[in-house]
Design a protein around this motif. Structure first.
Motif, mmCIF file in Angstrom:
data_model
loop_
_atom_site.group_PDB
_atom_site.id
_atom_site.type_symbol
_atom_site.label_atom_id
_atom_site.label_comp_id
_atom_site.label_asym_id
_atom_site.label_seq_id
_atom_site.Cartn_x
_atom_site.Cartn_y
_atom_site.Cartn_z
ATOM 1 N N LEU A 282 5.523 -10.253 8.411
ATOM 2 C CA LEU A 282 6.032 -8.711 8.803
ATOM 3 C C LEU A 282 5.185 -8.324 8.097
ATOM 4 C CD1 LEU A 282 9.618 -9.126 7.121
ATOM 5 C CD2 LEU A 282 9.449 -8.287 8.370
ATOM 6 N N ASN A 283 4.787 -6.724 8.870
ATOM 7 C CA ASN A 283 3.676 -6.061 8.650
ATOM 8 C C ASN A 283 3.994 -4.606 7.426
ATOM 9 O OD1 ASN A 283 1.406 -4.349 8.635
ATOM 10 N ND2 ASN A 283 1.201 -4.230 10.844
ATOM 11 N N ASN A 284 3.354 -5.431 5.991
ATOM 12 C CA ASN A 284 4.285 -4.551 4.741
ATOM 13 C C ASN A 284 3.112 -3.238 4.506
ATOM 14 O OD1 ASN A 284 4.306 -6.778 2.251
ATOM 15 N ND2 ASN A 284 4.825 -7.357 4.559
ATOM 16 N N GLU A 285 2.696 -2.604 6.172
ATOM 17 C CA GLU A 285 2.280 -1.707 5.948
ATOM 18 C C GLU A 285 2.632 -0.431 7.308
ATOM 19 O OE1 GLU A 285 -2.243 -2.550 5.059
ATOM 20 O OE2 GLU A 285 -2.079 -2.018 6.855
ATOM 21 N N GLU A 292 10.186 -3.090 -0.221
ATOM 22 C CA GLU A 292 10.773 -4.560 -0.655
ATOM 23 C C GLU A 292 12.305 -5.240 -0.401
ATOM 24 O OE1 GLU A 292 11.762 -6.154 -4.892
ATOM 25 O OE2 GLU A 292 9.543 -6.257 -4.270
ATOM 26 N N ASN A 293 12.878 -4.104 -0.776
ATOM 27 C CA ASN A 293 14.343 -4.589 -0.258
ATOM 28 C C ASN A 293 14.908 -4.747 1.229
ATOM 29 O OD1 ASN A 293 15.332 -3.911 -3.235
ATOM 30 N ND2 ASN A 293 15.323 -2.090 -3.022
ATOM 31 N N VAL A 294 14.019 -3.990 2.033
ATOM 32 C CA VAL A 294 14.065 -4.124 3.490
ATOM 33 C C VAL A 294 14.090 -5.716 3.757
ATOM 34 C CG1 VAL A 294 13.487 -3.879 6.127
ATOM 35 C CG2 VAL A 294 14.205 -1.965 4.056
ATOM 36 N N ARG A 295 13.116 -6.080 3.452
ATOM 37 C CA ARG A 295 12.785 -7.834 3.365
ATOM 38 C C ARG A 295 13.116 -8.399 2.920
ATOM 39 N NH1 ARG A 295 7.452 -4.768 1.906
ATOM 40 N NH2 ARG A 295 7.323 -5.985 -0.438
ATOM 41 N N LYS A 296 13.407 -8.095 1.285
ATOM 42 C CA LYS A 296 14.997 -9.328 0.977
ATOM 43 C C LYS A 296 16.241 -9.497 1.923
ATOM 44 C CE LYS A 296 13.452 -8.696 -3.890
ATOM 45 N NZ LYS A 296 13.182 -8.348 -5.345
ATOM 46 N N LYS A 344 23.423 -7.150 3.098
ATOM 47 C CA LYS A 344 23.959 -5.686 2.992
ATOM 48 C C LYS A 344 23.487 -4.974 1.662
ATOM 49 C CE LYS A 344 27.062 -6.869 6.836
ATOM 50 N NZ LYS A 344 28.593 -7.146 6.721
ATOM 51 N N GLU A 345 23.604 -5.303 0.611
ATOM 52 C CA GLU A 345 23.241 -4.900 -0.398
ATOM 53 C C GLU A 345 22.261 -4.602 -0.387
ATOM 54 O OE1 GLU A 345 24.773 -7.151 -3.922
ATOM 55 O OE2 GLU A 345 27.010 -7.795 -3.019
ATOM 56 N N TYR A 346 21.239 -5.477 -0.491
ATOM 57 C CA TYR A 346 19.536 -4.483 -0.633
ATOM 58 C C TYR A 346 19.747 -3.875 1.048
ATOM 59 C CZ TYR A 346 17.584 -8.863 -2.932
ATOM 60 O OH TYR A 346 17.069 -9.771 -4.260
ATOM 61 N N MET A 347 19.954 -3.745 1.983
ATOM 62 C CA MET A 347 19.463 -2.715 2.322
ATOM 63 C C MET A 347 20.330 -1.407 2.493
ATOM 64 S SD MET A 347 18.187 -2.720 5.906
ATOM 65 C CE MET A 347 17.424 -1.352 5.993
ATOM 66 N N LEU A 470 5.657 -14.874 -8.462
ATOM 67 C CA LEU A 470 6.215 -13.207 -8.191
ATOM 68 C C LEU A 470 6.130 -13.145 -6.581
ATOM 69 C CD1 LEU A 470 5.455 -10.148 -9.258
ATOM 70 C CD2 LEU A 470 2.812 -11.519 -8.965
ATOM 71 N N LEU A 471 5.293 -14.337 -5.906
ATOM 72 C CA LEU A 471 5.237 -13.820 -4.563
ATOM 73 C C LEU A 471 6.970 -13.565 -4.417
ATOM 74 C CD1 LEU A 471 1.696 -15.470 -3.243
ATOM 75 C CD2 LEU A 471 2.248 -13.317 -2.888
ATOM 76 N N ASN A 472 7.389 -14.449 -4.890
ATOM 77 C CA ASN A 472 9.025 -14.735 -4.072
ATOM 78 C C ASN A 472 10.058 -13.384 -4.355
ATOM 79 O OD1 ASN A 472 8.694 -16.876 -3.134
ATOM 80 N ND2 ASN A 472 9.115 -18.833 -4.972
ATOM 81 N N SER A 473 9.111 -12.864 -5.622
ATOM 82 C CA SER A 473 10.272 -11.316 -5.899
ATOM 83 C C SER A 473 10.200 -10.090 -5.144
ATOM 84 C CB SER A 473 9.688 -11.349 -7.608
ATOM 85 O OG SER A 473 10.272 -9.661 -7.939
#
Length: 513
Positions: A282-285, A292-296, A344-347, A470-473
């Motif tokens: 995923l391009n984080n830019e 972060e919550n979208v990616r999760k 859905k909660e993260y989204m 940390l990366l997992n988070s």
């Protein structure tokens, strides 16, 4: 040999925490003899590979397809053994004379393909030249300076204590070539000149790369004199070519053809639990993906077991961590699992409208395309995110993702140690090269740098685990799977041995008498 189901369940139970190299079983009857010439002797081999190398230079790429070619034509000061440990290659002896100084005595009488003898001047010029290429500089930035002590001795100074120097000296980005050719701006991208076991004969772009054995190779001329790598992108076509005897060896075996090849007469399978870590990059830019919550949410919405079934025919292990499970320093702390409600909660927590996320998933082979199709359905069904799928050849995919001109892609990275993996995939200095998510996190960088400078193995692994947690988070990308990889080949070939990172030294391969 174990059944596919039992082997797969064993991998799940073990968490792929140990490396296994499993030799395949086969019948001994010859299945085609693609390496047989008209005189009845065998001195040739035809190899099928999925992707064409972007270059024959050791410096301007960090592609697996390119590393296969580089192993044939170049040597490095060290090389990786079957347990993924760095061992001397062009080096006769070495000594760590201080926290930051290493002295290496070179093997004498080593010849380059142009007939010149390798000396310390060539080593110094090669290592310094490699540092000028962004694609591989992460593997030699631990080299502060190179000093010629005498004709066959060099001293390398590191910026500080280095736990990675010897491992990095195994990388093709530190290949040794003639100083004279560097000085004359020789084009190594199309004319590789090294000390390796094979010399280039011709590169027919889009079709094949042909090599011949180097008679003056310092370890002895390879038994197989003529070698042709055929570019066959479609998996079933590689399988058919092996069955027909048109080729003798498949590098990337189509998982859907595993059972068929296992039962075929005259064909052997070599299986190994790969360190290759595959993810939805995923391009984080990009808008939406920078949240972060979208990616999760995506991480929780994607059914990785279904991907393994559909894309790999069940031959792999679902992964939930941002780093390989079978390298020291791995951690499962802070990982997500497949959970539609949690997704859905993260989204909802992200505050981002799923309909606003523009997402095209780039793929470069059939396996990735099948994985993308599962992901496409999951994201739409669970989160309402619409994703398209786009196919590219490997060279275009590599340049497009390195430049950041994309939103998502199915990608992977293979390494023989955790530090190299983390530097390549997540360190900010690898942006515009192999850090394709473009994550730029000072705390991640600091932990990787700390581990790189920690000589005590226990303390180093603790730092690596902290970094991975940390990366997992942060969840910069969505982990998908680690495959059980295969090599399939004519059963009359011998000397086949592959490391968990995919390295095979073809100079050790020969035809049975």
């Amino acid at each position: 040999m174990r059944s596919r189901k039992s082997r797969f369940m064993s991998l799940l139970l073990a968490g792929v925490t140990t490396v296994g190299l499993l030799a395949g079983c086969s019948n001994s009857e010859n299945g085609g003899g693609g390496g047989t010439d008209s005189g009845g002797s065998r001195d040739s081999i035809n190899i099928a590979t999925m992707s064409e190398t972007p270059s024959l230079s050791p410096w301007d790429h960090n592609a697996t397809a390119g590393s296969y070619m580089n192993l044939l034509t170049y040597n490095t000061l060290f090389r990786t053994d079957m347990e993924m440990n760095p061992v001397p290659d062009l080096v006769e002896d070495y000594e760590n004379i201080s926290d930051t100084e290493w002295q290496f005595t070179l093997k004498q009488g080593v010849k380059f393909h142009d007939g010149s003898e390798m000396t310390a001047e060539d080593v110094k010029a090669s290592l310094e030249h490699g540092k000028t290429f962004a694609e591989v500089s992460l593997y030699n930035d631990c080299i502060e300076s190179v000093e010629v002590v005498d004709e066959y001795t060099v001293k390398i100074t590191t910026p500080g204590p280095s736990a990675v120097l010897l491992s990095h000296l195994c990388h093709h980005g530190n290949a040794i070539v003639p100083k004279e050719l560097i000085d004359s701006d020789h084009d190594f991208t199309t004319d590789p000149v090294g000390t390796g076991p094979y010399k280039l004969v011709e590169w027919n772009r889009g079709d094949s790369v042909v090599f011949e054995a180097f008679s003056d190779y310092f370890k002895g001329e390879p038994a197989i004199k003529n070698m042709t790598w055929k570019i066959i992108p479609e998996g079933s076509s590689r399988t058919i070519a092996l069955e027909a005897g048109e080729i003798d060896f498949i590098v990337e075996v189509e998982a859907m053809d595993y059972d068929r090849l296992k039962e075929a007469d005259g064909i052997a399978l070599y299986e190994y639990d790969a360190t290759e870590h595959n993810w939805l990059m995923l391009n984080n830019e990009k808008p939406g993906l920078d949240n972060e919550n979208v990616r999760k949410a995506m991480d929780c919405a994607i059914d990785k077991e279904s991907i393994i079934t559909v894309a790999l025919n069940g031959m792999g292990t679902a992964v939930y961590s941002q780093a390989p499970n079978n390298l020291p320093g791995a951690s499962e702390e802070n990982v997500n699992s497949y959970d539609a409600e949690k997704a859905k909660e993260y989204m909802d927590a992200s505050g981002v409208d799923p309909a606003s996320i523009e997402m095209s998933i780039i793929t470069s082979n059939d396996t990735k395309k099948r994985a993308a199709e599962v992901i496409q359905a999951n994201l739409n069904d669970v989160l309402g995110i619409t994703a398209t799928i786009e196919s590219m050849d490997l060279a275009t995919y590599l340049s497009t993702t390195a430049e950041g001109n994309y939103t998502a892609s199915i990608g992977n990275y293979t390494s023989s140690d955790m530090i190299s993996y983390l530097v390549g995939v997540f360190h900010s200095k690898s942006i515009n090269a192999s850090n394709k998510t473009r994550i730029n996190n000072p705390e991640v960088d600091a932990l990787i740098d700390e581990a790189s400078a920690t000589l005590d193995e226990t303390a180093r692994n603790e730092t690596l685990q902290e970094c991975v947690a940390l990366l997992n988070s942060l969840c910069p990308q969505v982990p998908l799977y680690q495959p059980v990889n295969f090599r399939a080949y004519n059963a009359d070939l011998q000397g086949i041995e592959v490391t968990p990172s995919g390295t095979l030294y073809f100079e050790n391969v020969s035809w049975a008498e």
